[in-house]
Design a protein around this motif. Structure first.
Motif, PDB file in Angstrom:
ATOM      1  N   PRO A   1      27.893  87.535  29.746  1.00 39.50           N
ATOM      2  CA  PRO A   1      27.319  88.503  28.805  1.00 39.50           C
ATOM      3  C   PRO A   1      28.250  89.708  28.675  1.00 39.50           C
ATOM      4  N   GLU A   2      28.129  90.419  27.581  1.00 38.28           N
ATOM      5  CA  GLU A   2      29.017  91.532  27.260  1.00 38.28           C
ATOM      6  C   GLU A   2      29.093  92.569  28.381  1.00 38.28           C
ATOM      7  N   ASP A   3      27.942  92.921  28.965  1.00 41.82           N
ATOM      8  CA  ASP A   3      27.963  93.936  30.012  1.00 41.82           C
ATOM      9  C   ASP A   3      28.732  93.471  31.243  1.00 41.82           C
ATOM     10  N   LEU A   4      28.587  92.197  31.608  1.00 41.52           N
ATOM     11  CA  LEU A   4      29.321  91.670  32.757  1.00 41.52           C
ATOM     12  C   LEU A   4      30.814  91.542  32.433  1.00 41.52           C
ATOM     13  N   ARG A   5      31.121  91.112  31.226  1.00 45.12           N
ATOM     14  CA  ARG A   5      32.521  90.970  30.810  1.00 45.12           C
ATOM     15  C   ARG A   5      33.231  92.326  30.843  1.00 45.12           C
ATOM     16  N   ASP A   6      32.566  93.353  30.334  1.00 51.49           N
ATOM     17  CA  ASP A   6      33.160  94.686  30.338  1.00 51.49           C
ATOM     18  C   ASP A   6      33.412  95.165  31.767  1.00 51.49           C
TER      19      ASP A   6
ATOM     20  N   ILE B   1      28.638  88.468  38.539  1.00 48.40           N
ATOM     21  CA  ILE B   1      29.810  87.788  37.975  1.00 48.40           C
ATOM     22  C   ILE B   1      30.287  86.699  38.940  1.00 48.40           C
ATOM     23  N   ARG B   2      30.425  87.058  40.224  1.00 53.29           N
ATOM     24  CA  ARG B   2      30.866  86.077  41.224  1.00 53.29           C
ATOM     25  C   ARG B   2      29.911  84.889  41.257  1.00 53.29           C
ATOM     26  N   LYS B   3      28.604  85.155  41.239  1.00 52.93           N
ATOM     27  CA  LYS B   3      27.603  84.100  41.287  1.00 52.93           C
ATOM     28  C   LYS B   3      27.730  83.184  40.056  1.00 52.93           C
TER      29      LYS B   3
ATOM     30  N   ALA C   1      28.956  79.227  39.879  1.00 59.49           N
ATOM     31  CA  ALA C   1      28.077  78.220  39.277  1.00 59.49           C
ATOM     32  C   ALA C   1      28.810  77.433  38.191  1.00 59.49           C
ATOM     33  N   MET C   2      29.626  78.132  37.362  1.00 64.98           N
ATOM     34  CA  MET C   2      30.411  77.449  36.319  1.00 64.98           C
ATOM     35  C   MET C   2      31.395  76.478  36.951  1.00 64.98           C
ATOM     36  N   ARG C   3      32.078  76.937  38.002  1.00 67.71           N
ATOM     37  CA  ARG C   3      33.062  76.078  38.671  1.00 67.71           C
ATOM     38  C   ARG C   3      32.379  74.881  39.304  1.00 67.71           C
TER      39      ARG C   3
END
Length: 179
Positions: free
Chosen positions: A127-132, A165-167, A171-173
């Protein structure tokens, strides 16, 4: 004695071209890196960085030295990235319904996106907030406090976002490895 960023910013705001050049020379590369992380694309990052540099002389008049110059500059970058995303979303919405041409364009965009490396894809999935938050804390060694100030949030929120973000990246990996 080295001139501080604040002194250069104040001089540049007053029209000193040498001070402005010195500020750009000092911060252009890190500004580009932040723009790259915010946009996920080298061409978009280049455009965004250039747009910021063009607007910077006028924006410097609003710099009040209440924060470190880099914190203020990264906030300018975050705002510019948000504006660019909104413009892109508006253009995409306007293009909706253009039939086969639009379908072909979207398919080409999807193929291009699949060609990007894993980190770029993962960053865009956030999400935008996490990306920023990730963009400001990765690589440029911004502290949680500096990132919090640049984003206008609390330091605790920055810490929580980094944990989230780490979580999500894990999960994606894990999902990719199990597929």
């Amino acid at each position: 004695m080295k001139t501080t960023d604040t002194e250069l910013a104040n001089a540049a705001a007053g029209g000193d071209r040498d001070a402005f050049s010195a500020l750009l020379a000092r911060h252009y590369d890190s500004l580009f890196r932040v723009c790259f992380r915010l946009s996920g694309s080298r061409p978009l990052a280049e455009d965004l960085t250039q747009d910021i540099c063009l607007a910077l002389p006028a924006k410097l008049r609003g710099y009040r030295a209440e924060a470190k110059f880099t914190t203020w500059l990264y906030r300018v970058a975050v705002n510019a990235a948000h504006d660019a995303r909104r413009r892109a979303a508006t253009r995409a919405k306007a293009a909706d319904g253009w039939g086969d041409w639009e379908i072909a364009r979207r398919a080409a965009d999807a193929e291009t996106a699949e060609g990007l490396d894993w980190l770029q894809t993962a960053m865009r999935a956030l999400p935008e907030d996490l990306r920023d938050t990730a963009a400001l804390t990765m690589g440029d060694e911004m502290t949680h406090a500096e990132a919090a100030e640049a984003l206008g949030i609390s330091e605790g929120t920055v810490s929580w976002r980094l944990s989230e973000i780490r979580k999500r990246l894990k999960a994606m990996r894990d999902e990719e490895l199990s597929a």
